[in-house]
Design an enzyme around this catalytic site. Structure first.
Site, mmCIF file in Angstrom:
data_model
loop_
_atom_site.group_PDB
_atom_site.id
_atom_site.type_symbol
_atom_site.label_atom_id
_atom_site.label_comp_id
_atom_site.label_asym_id
_atom_site.label_seq_id
_atom_site.Cartn_x
_atom_site.Cartn_y
_atom_site.Cartn_z
ATOM 1 N N GLY A 29 -57.997 -18.072 -12.690
ATOM 2 C CA GLY A 29 -58.358 -17.484 -13.988
ATOM 3 C C GLY A 29 -59.563 -16.577 -13.941
ATOM 4 O O GLY A 29 -59.841 -15.868 -14.896
ATOM 5 N N CYS A 237 -28.623 -15.997 -29.048
ATOM 6 C CA CYS A 237 -28.318 -14.707 -28.432
ATOM 7 C C CYS A 237 -26.900 -14.298 -28.832
ATOM 8 O O CYS A 237 -25.945 -15.061 -28.690
ATOM 9 C CB CYS A 237 -28.426 -14.814 -26.910
ATOM 10 S SG CYS A 237 -27.868 -13.319 -26.056
ATOM 11 N N CYS A 240 -24.797 -14.226 -25.287
ATOM 12 C CA CYS A 240 -24.509 -15.408 -24.474
ATOM 13 C C CYS A 240 -24.655 -16.714 -25.263
ATOM 14 O O CYS A 240 -24.415 -17.780 -24.723
ATOM 15 C CB CYS A 240 -25.381 -15.425 -23.216
ATOM 16 S SG CYS A 240 -27.072 -15.921 -23.544
ATOM 17 N N CYS A 262 -30.829 -11.913 -25.663
ATOM 18 C CA CYS A 262 -31.839 -12.354 -24.707
ATOM 19 C C CYS A 262 -32.631 -11.144 -24.226
ATOM 20 O O CYS A 262 -32.049 -10.110 -23.882
ATOM 21 C CB CYS A 262 -31.182 -12.977 -23.468
ATOM 22 S SG CYS A 262 -30.391 -14.555 -23.774
ATOM 23 N N CYS A 268 -29.239 -13.467 -19.183
ATOM 24 C CA CYS A 268 -28.148 -13.356 -20.141
ATOM 25 C C CYS A 268 -26.824 -13.062 -19.386
ATOM 26 O O CYS A 268 -25.797 -13.682 -19.648
ATOM 27 C CB CYS A 268 -28.462 -12.248 -21.138
ATOM 28 S SG CYS A 268 -27.381 -12.247 -22.576
#
Lengths: 283, 251, 230
Positions: A29, A237, A240, A262, A268
C-alpha cells in the site's frame, strides 16, 4: 520482433522499475516513487501500467489487457498491440490463460490465482489528494497514519447524501497500515482485492508504484453504523443471466431502450459458451 | 503542583535573526497564561515552538513528564492530537474551509479513532450548540459563516476531544469588538468548565486582563517581565512593559 | 492570635522608565496590623498612598521592600500562583473599577468568585441573586452586563462580588462612594456582618459617617510618606 529492446524499455529502466516493485510489495500500500519514463501513449491511456507490465514480461508470458472490463476497447486493443509488437508475447482475452493482466477500471470476475499478476493503470495514486492538495502533507499523513481526513470524506458523503456516495476509487486500508487508492475500479471490486494473485499499481504521470501482495488483508473504509457495501446495479446480465457480476448499462436504440450486460466481456462469453442464457441472449 | 507543561531555555533562530531566546515558562492545570508583546517580539514563535509547529534550536519542553522534543514524531503527534488544541488567529488556518461544520468538528474525533457516524455527528452537533452556532448549520461549510462564527467553529473543533491544554494565537484578532466580547466570554467559560490550561498570545491588553491569570511580556525574542496579570499591567517594572501598558489607548 | 494582615517596613516606589527614569516614592516604612474581626480605615490626604497600600495588600502592586503578610502568607517575592490562591480563598477585594467581559450578566459577574472556588453553578448563582436583591439592584438588570450600568449600580455589583465568598480578609476601596443612603446602609450592615464572622477588613472610606460607623480605628497613611516628599 522489432528494433526495440524487448518490451520497449531498456534493461536498466526495467531493473529500476523492478526494484520499485519489490519495495512496493515489501510495504503493501505504500507509494514508491520511481523514475517514470515517457511512453508512446498519452497520459490517461496507460503510461503508468505499461512500464510496470514491461518490466514484468518475459518471452514466455501471456498477456491480457482490459479496459472497463472489456478486451475490445480502444485502450485495451492498442496496449495489447503495443506489446505484441515490442515484446512479441502471446496475448489472450481469457483471464485464466494470462500470466500478466493489465487493467484499467476493473478486476476480472474470474478469480485470479497464484502465479498471475494484475497490473492496474492509476491516474491519481494519492487517496488523500482531493482532501489535502499538499504532497508534503499527505506524505506525512501516511507516515504518521494520520488518516482522520479519509473518514472526513466519507462523513461528508453521508452528511450530504445519506450514504457513502463514493462509487469508484473507494479507499481501503492495506495490511492494517497504509490507506490506498485502488485506482478507479468500482467499489464492487474492492472485496476482491484480497486475492491469490499479485496486484501492482502504476501511476505514470505521478511516478508512483504501489502493490498488494497475495493473501493480504484489505479493508474498505467505513463507519460502524454505515458499513461498506459493494453496490451493484439491481439487474441480471441480459446476455448470460449472471446475477453476481458487475454490469454495464448499454443503450440499445434512440427510443430509451437499454440493457444491462456483464462489464467483463470474457467472463460473459465463457458463461454463454457454457450454456447460460440471459433475457436478450438471442440478439 | 506539578506543572502540566514546563518549558525552559527555548530558543529559535531564523538564520542570524533571533525568533525567541531563552524563553522559560510553566503551566499548571486550569491556569491561563498570557503572552504579550508587539509584532516581532517572538511571542508567536515561542508558541509555535511549544506547539511543535517549529522545532526549537535549543531548550526543553516537558509535558506531563514527557520530553516533547526528544519524543519520536508519531508518538508526539498522537499525544498532542489527543491532549492538545491550537486556535489560530485566522480561522481558515485551523479549519477545512471546503468541509462542512460537522466534518470539521468530527475530524478531530475521527483522527482519534471514532468510527461511529451517528456518535460523531451527535458530538459535533452538541459542540456547535456549545459555541453558540445553530446546530441546523451542521452541514454548511465555514465559507458561509461570519468571521466570529468561523472562530467559534475553530474553537469547537479544537476542544471536541477534551484536551488538557489549549494554545491560542491572537484568538480575538481581526474580529469586531462586539464579536470579541462574545468570544472572550465563551473562551473563558470553556477554559473554566473544562479545567483547561491555556496559553494566549495576543497584543491586546484587554484580552489578557480578562482571561489570563499570569502574564509574560516579551520583547526582541526575550521575556522581559512576568507575573500576576493585573500586577504586570498595573505596576509594570520593566521599561518596555511600562511602555506597552501605557501605549493602550484609553476608551 | 495571628494577625490577618501584617505589614512591616514596607517601601513602595515607582520608577518611570519612560519619563526620564523618574523615581516616585510613595510609601516608606509602612506598617499595619489588622486582627480578625477588626475593621481598619486607611486615612490621610489624597495622594498620601492609601490606594497604593491597599493594592499592595491585594498583591496588585509589588512592594519595593519590606514584608506584607496576609493570613500568614508572605506576598513580597511570592509566586503569582500563591497570590492567585490567596485571592481565591482568602482575600476579597472591592475595587472602584469594574473590569468584566462586556457580555457577562451581572449575576454571573457576582457569582464568579464562588465558581472559581469550586461552588456549583446553581448554588453560586443563587447566592449572587440573594446579594443583588439585598443590594436593591433591580431584578431586570441581573441578566444584563454591568458595563452598561450606572456608577452606583456598578458599585453594588462590585460590592456583591467582594462579599459573596466569606473571605477572612476584605479590602474595600470606597465601597459606599456612589451609593444612596439606603444602599449605603445595606453595605455598612454587610461590613458589620463580615466583622462579626471574624473577617479582617481594611478600607478606604471618604465618607466620614460610614467610616466612623464601621471602623474600629484609622491608620494615617501620611505617616508613611517618604522623607523626600514631605
Amino acid at each position: 520482433m522489432s528494433d526495440y529492446n524487448f518490451a520497449y524499455l531498456d534493461e536498466p529502466t526495467k531493473r529500476m522499475i523492478r526494484r520499485a516493485l519489490l519495495k512496493a510489495l515489501a510495504i503493501p500500500g505504500y507509494q514508491v516513487p520511481f523514475a517514470s519514463r515517457e511512453m508512446p501513449m498519452p497520459y490517461g491511456w496507460g503510461p503508468g501500467g505499461v512500464p510496470v507490465a514491461a518490466a514484468l514480461l518475459t518471452p514466455d508470458a501471456t498477456l491480457k489487457v482490459i479496459a472497463q472490463g472489456a478486451a475490445a476497447t480502444t485502450n485495451a486493443v492498442s496496449i495489447r498491440r503495443f506489446f505484441a509488437k515490442v515484446a512479441d508475447v502471446a496475448t489472450t482475452t481469457r483471464t485464466e490463460d494470462a500470466t500478466v493482466i493489465q487493467t484499467r477500471h476493473r478486476i476480472p470476475e474470474t478469480p485470479l490465482t497464484e502465479g498471475q499478476i494484475l497490473v492496474y493503470q492509476v491516474p491519481i495514486p494519492e487517496p488523500l489528494r482531493f482532501l489535502e492538495p499538499r504532497e508534503t502533507e499527505t506524505r506525512r499523513m501516511h507516515a504518521l497514519e494520520d488518516y482522520g481526513l479519509m473518514h472526513v470524506k466519507l462523513y461528508e458523503d453521508i452528511a450530504r447524501h445519506g450514504h457513502v456516495a463514493t462509487a469508484y476509487a473507494y479507499p481501503l486500508r492495506v495490511a492494517g497500515r497504509y490507506v490506498m487508492d485502488p485506482s478507479p475500479i468500482p467499489k464492487f471490486d474492492n472485496p476482491k482485492m484480497t486475492m491469490d494473485a499479485i496486484q501492482l499499481f502504476g501511476a505514470g504521470r505521478e511516478a508512483r508504484i504501489y502493490a498488494i501482495p497475495p493473501h493480504t488483508e484489505t479493508v474498505s473504509l467505513d463507519f460502524e453504523d454505515h458499513p461498506f457495501e459493494p453496490g451493484r446495479a439491481p439487474h441480471t446480465c441480459a446476455l448470460c443471466g449472471a446475477e453476481h457480476t458487475y454490469l454495464d448499462e448499454v443503450v440499445t436504440d434512440d427510443k430509451g431502450g437499454r440493457m444491462f450486460v456483464c462489464s467483463d466481456t470474457d467472463y460473459c462469453e465463457q458463461r454463454r459458451a457454457a450454456g447460460f442464457v440471459g433475457t436478450k441472449a438471442a440478439a | 503542583m506539578t506543572p502540566l507543561l514546563d518549558v525552559s531555555g527555548l530558543t529559535k533562530r531564523y538564520g542570524s535573526r533571533i525568533g525567541c531566546r531563552d524563553v522559560s515558562l510553566d503551566l499548571i492545570p486550569g491556569e491561563v497564561l498570557g503572552i504579550v508583546g508587539e509584532s516581532g517580539s517572538g511571542k508567536t514563535t515561542g508558541l509555535n515552538c511549544i506547539a511543535s509547529h517549529l522545532s526549537p534550536d535549543a531548550g526543553r519542553i516537558t509535558y506531563r513528564g514527557h520530553d516533547l522534543i526528544a519524543m519520536p514524531e508519531p508518538e508526539r503527534r498522537r499525544l498532542m492530537r489527543a491532549e492538545w488544541a491550537f486556535v489560530h488567529q485566522n480561522p481558515a488556518d485551523g479549519l477545512r474551509m471546503n468541509v462542512t461544520a460537522g466534518g470539521n468538528v468530527g475530524e478531530r474525533l475521527m483522527e482519534s479513532g471514532a468510527r461511529h457516524y451517528g456518535n460523531i455527528r451527535g458530538a459535533a452537533s452538541a459542540w456547535l450548540e456549545r459555541v453558540e452556532i445553530d446546530p441546523a448549520r451542521i452541514d454548511d461549510r465555514p465559507t458561509t459563516f461570519s468571521g466570529g462564527m468561523r472562530q467559534r467553529l475553530q474553537i469547537a473543533r479544537a476542544l471536541v476531544t477534551n484536551p488538557r491544554i489549549v494554545l491560542m494565537d491572537e484568538p480575538t484578532g481581526g474580529l469586531d469588538v462586539s464579536v470579541q466580547a462574545r468570544l472572550l466570554d465563551l473562551l473563558k467559560k470553556l477554559v473554566h468548565d473544562m479545567g483547561l490550561a491555556a496559553i494566549v498570545v495576543t497584543h491586546d491588553m484587554g484580552v489578557v486582563r480578562l482571561m489570563a491569570d499570569r502574564l509574560i511580556v516579551m520583547k526582541d525574542g526575550q521575556v522581559v517581565e512576568q507575573g500576576l496579570t493585573d500586577q504586570v499591567l498595573d505596576d509594570p517594572q520593566d521599561a518596555y512593559s511600562q511602555l506597552l501598558v501605557s501605549s493602550v489607548l484609553p476608551v | 492570635m495571628t494577625p490577618a494582615v501584617e505589614v512591616s517596613a514596607v517601601a513602595k516606589g515607582f520608577t518611570l522608565h519612560n519619563q526620564s527614569g523618574v523615581q516616585v516614592n510613595v510609601l516608606d516604612d509602612a506598617k499595619l496590623t489588622v486582627a480578625p474581626g477588626e475593621c481598619v480605615a486607611l486615612g490621610g490626604a489624597s495622594g498620601s498612598g492609601k490606594s497604593t497600600l491597599l493594592r499592595l495588600l491585594a498583591g496588585n502592586y509589588l512592594a519595593t521592600e519590606g514584608s506584607v503578610r496576609i493570613a500568614g502568607t508572605e506576598l513580597v517575592g511570592a509566586h503569582p500562583r500563591t497570590i492567585t490562591a490567596l485571592r481565591r480563598d482568602t482575600v476579597g477585594y472591592v475595587s472602584q473599577f469594574l473590569r468584566v467581559v462586556p457580555r457577562v450578566p451581572a449575576r454571573e459577574v457576582v457569582a464568579e468568585p464562588l465558581l472559581a472556588a469550586g461552588t456549583a453553578r446553581d448554588d453560586a448563582e443563587a447566592a449572587a441573586e440573594t446579594l443583588l436583591a439585598r443590594l436593591n439592584l433591580p431584578r431586570p438588570l441581573w441578566d444584563l452586563s454591568p458595563t452598561t450600568f450606572s456608577g452606583g449600580e456598578q458599585q453594588r455589583v462590585n460590592v456583591a462580588r467582594g462579599f459573596i465568598n466569606a473571605y477572612p480578609v476584605l479590602l474595600l476601596d470606597e465601597p459606599t462612594a456612589s451609593l444612596d443612603a439606603a444602599n449605603r446602609a445595606v453595605v455598612l450592615s454587610m461590613i458589620e456582618e463580615a466583622k462579626a464572622r471574624g473577617a479582617a477588613i481594611v478600607g478606604i472610606f471618604h465618607d466620614a459617617d460610614a467610616r466612623s460607623s464601621v471602623c474600629d480605628r484609622v491608620v494615617d497613611v501620611s505617616a508613611f510618606t517618604p522623607a523626600d516628599r514631605r
